[in-house]
Design a protein around this motif. Structure first.
Motif, mmCIF file in Angstrom:
data_model
loop_
_atom_site.group_PDB
_atom_site.id
_atom_site.type_symbol
_atom_site.label_atom_id
_atom_site.label_comp_id
_atom_site.label_asym_id
_atom_site.label_seq_id
_atom_site.Cartn_x
_atom_site.Cartn_y
_atom_site.Cartn_z
ATOM 1 N N VAL A 19 23.732 71.445 0.531
ATOM 2 C CA VAL A 19 22.595 71.944 1.322
ATOM 3 C C VAL A 19 22.998 73.186 2.091
ATOM 4 O O VAL A 19 22.289 74.216 2.071
ATOM 5 N N LYS A 20 24.158 73.136 2.797
ATOM 6 C CA LYS A 20 24.608 74.311 3.542
ATOM 7 C C LYS A 20 24.971 75.454 2.599
ATOM 8 O O LYS A 20 24.773 76.622 2.932
ATOM 9 N N ALA A 21 25.536 75.114 1.432
ATOM 10 C CA ALA A 21 25.862 76.162 0.470
ATOM 11 C C ALA A 21 24.605 76.848 -0.056
ATOM 12 O O ALA A 21 24.658 78.008 -0.483
ATOM 13 N N SER A 22 23.453 76.156 -0.006
ATOM 14 C CA SER A 22 22.191 76.732 -0.486
ATOM 15 C C SER A 22 21.465 77.513 0.595
ATOM 16 O O SER A 22 20.912 78.589 0.322
ATOM 17 N N TYR A 23 21.483 76.972 1.823
ATOM 18 C CA TYR A 23 20.659 77.571 2.879
ATOM 19 C C TYR A 23 21.483 78.164 4.019
ATOM 20 O O TYR A 23 20.919 78.864 4.863
ATOM 21 N N GLY A 24 22.775 77.903 4.053
ATOM 22 C CA GLY A 24 23.582 78.440 5.144
ATOM 23 C C GLY A 24 24.011 79.881 4.930
ATOM 24 O O GLY A 24 24.318 80.591 5.881
ATOM 25 N N VAL A 25 24.064 80.337 3.688
ATOM 26 C CA VAL A 25 24.480 81.688 3.370
ATOM 27 C C VAL A 25 23.792 82.090 2.065
ATOM 28 O O VAL A 25 23.485 81.232 1.228
ATOM 29 N N THR A 26 23.533 83.373 1.935
ATOM 30 C CA THR A 26 22.842 83.828 0.729
ATOM 31 C C THR A 26 23.680 83.609 -0.523
ATOM 32 O O THR A 26 23.203 83.073 -1.519
ATOM 33 N N ASP A 27 24.950 84.025 -0.475
ATOM 34 C CA ASP A 27 25.862 83.865 -1.618
ATOM 35 C C ASP A 27 27.238 83.560 -1.043
ATOM 36 O O ASP A 27 27.931 84.450 -0.546
ATOM 37 N N TYR A 28 27.615 82.280 -1.100
ATOM 38 C CA TYR A 28 28.879 81.893 -0.463
ATOM 39 C C TYR A 28 30.086 82.510 -1.172
ATOM 40 O O TYR A 28 31.124 82.760 -0.544
ATOM 41 N N ARG A 29 30.015 82.774 -2.452
ATOM 42 C CA ARG A 29 31.125 83.396 -3.172
ATOM 43 C C ARG A 29 31.358 84.823 -2.670
ATOM 44 O O ARG A 29 32.489 85.208 -2.358
ATOM 45 N N TYR A 30 30.272 85.592 -2.602
ATOM 46 C CA TYR A 30 30.389 86.968 -2.128
ATOM 47 C C TYR A 30 30.840 86.997 -0.677
ATOM 48 O O TYR A 30 31.684 87.817 -0.285
ATOM 49 N N ALA A 31 30.316 86.067 0.133
ATOM 50 C CA ALA A 31 30.704 86.018 1.546
ATOM 51 C C ALA A 31 32.181 85.670 1.688
ATOM 52 O O ALA A 31 32.889 86.255 2.530
ATOM 53 N N ALA A 32 32.674 84.748 0.873
ATOM 54 C CA ALA A 32 34.092 84.374 0.948
ATOM 55 C C ALA A 32 34.977 85.547 0.550
ATOM 56 O O ALA A 32 36.033 85.783 1.160
ATOM 57 N N ILE A 33 34.564 86.291 -0.473
ATOM 58 C CA ILE A 33 35.345 87.456 -0.898
ATOM 59 C C ILE A 33 35.414 88.497 0.214
ATOM 60 O O ILE A 33 36.499 89.027 0.531
ATOM 61 N N GLN A 34 34.283 88.794 0.814
ATOM 62 C CA GLN A 34 34.254 89.799 1.871
ATOM 63 C C GLN A 34 35.087 89.369 3.078
ATOM 64 O O GLN A 34 35.837 90.176 3.649
#
Length: 313
Positions: A105-120
């Motif tokens: 749920v958080k991975a869907s609504y907590g951030v737009t793209d968790y992969r891109y956010a983790a990379i940045q």
């Protein structure tokens, strides 16, 4: 009649299309979720439920699978980026992140793209950590950089529904000029160690050689000392033996002389030896100077106290 037939065909076509759409939606509402996967269902645009592994039936036209998440651990490459060390050296760093979704749920609504956010976030954290280290330490402190990135990503991952297992730096690439300088430094250090090892070897060799010479000298001197001691003891023993023999001989001679007729015996023995000394004087090649009274034997005996004893009448 023709117009009525066309109208009926159109109506039947519309109903047929509606039925086909319904059948398609009915089949789409049936979901088989694989193991280690999670489906996020929205009902009328609002989050409704999370489907775990197994068979599930949705309400057609109302429910929709909005997000599909793979719960297995996955790797994400962090593209190369330029970073400046504390000594103002520009290096290029890339890595890889190992993450997994723990809250769909958080991975869907907590951030737009968790992969891109983790990379940045991994890139910015890597830049900040390398900025506190000099160039040499960046190669030695890979574990420190990785631990710092994992710590920051874990804090953000709690809001994003992900868990960061580890972060590994793949390459730290300095500029070509710096790389050449580092190679020269490594070669110089290697040569220094080689010279140091050689000098240590020479030093140890000289020490061993001097120790050997010292031991040899000590052994030789001790052997020479023992030899001289043995010779001295042998000579002393010889002198002592000769002295004892001489003393015994003198004592016996004294006993013989003091005995009746002893002086005559001694005179007889000395006379025999006295005559033997004239052997060889007849050699023409020999020139001997003798005293005038040499042939007066009695005079010589009287001078040493060996007067001939007369028999008692």
């Amino acid at each position: 009649m023709i117009a009525g037939v066309d109208t009926d065909l159109i109506v039947m076509g519309i109903w047929g299309l509606i039925f086909a759409v319904f059948i398609v939606k009915l089949f789409q509402s049936i979901r088989l979720v694989p193991t280690k996967s999670a489906y996020i269902v929205e009902r009328l645009g609002k989050y409704h439920s999370t489907l775990d592994a197994g068979f599930h039936a949705l309400v057609p036209f109302v429910d929709k699978v909005a997000y599909i998440h793979d719960l297995k651990e996955e790797t994400i490459d962090v593209p190369p980026q330029e970073c400046f060390s504390s000594d103002e050296v520009n290096v290029e760093v890339d890595g890889v992140i190992y993450i997994s979704v723990v809250d769909p749920v958080k991975a869907s609504y907590g951030v737009t793209d968790y992969r891109y956010a983790a990379i940045q976030l991994a890139q910015t954290t890597t830049r900040s950590v390398i900025g506190t280290l000099d160039l040499d330490r960046t190669f030695e402190e890979r574990d420190l950089i990785s631990a710092k990135v994992v710590e920051v990503l874990d804090q953000a991952g709690a809001m994003w529904g992900i868990r960061v297992h580890r972060y590994e730096i793949k390459n730290i690439t300095p500029p070509e000029t710096v790389k050449n300088a580092m190679e020269m430094q490594v070669n110089a250090e290697r040569e220094r160690r080689a010279l140091l090892a050689k000098s240590e070897g020479d030093k140890q060799s000289k020490i061993n050689r001097s120790e050997g010479i010292k031991t040899e000298t000590i052994n030789h001197s001790e052997g020479e000392m023992q030899r001289r001691i043995n010779e001295a003891e042998g000579k002393a023993e010889e002198i002592l033996t000769i002295a004892k023999a001489t003393a015994e001989s003198i004592e016996r001679m004294a006993e013989v002389i003091s005995a009746p007729g002893g002086k005559n015996v001694v005179r007889l023995q000395l006379g025999s030896q006295y005559l033997k000394q004239f052997d060889g004087l007849s050699d023409n090649a020999s020139k001997v100077v003798l005293p005038g009274n040499m042939m007066n034997f009695d005079h010589w005996m009287d001078s040493i106290g060996l007067t001939e004893e007369k028999p008692e009448k």
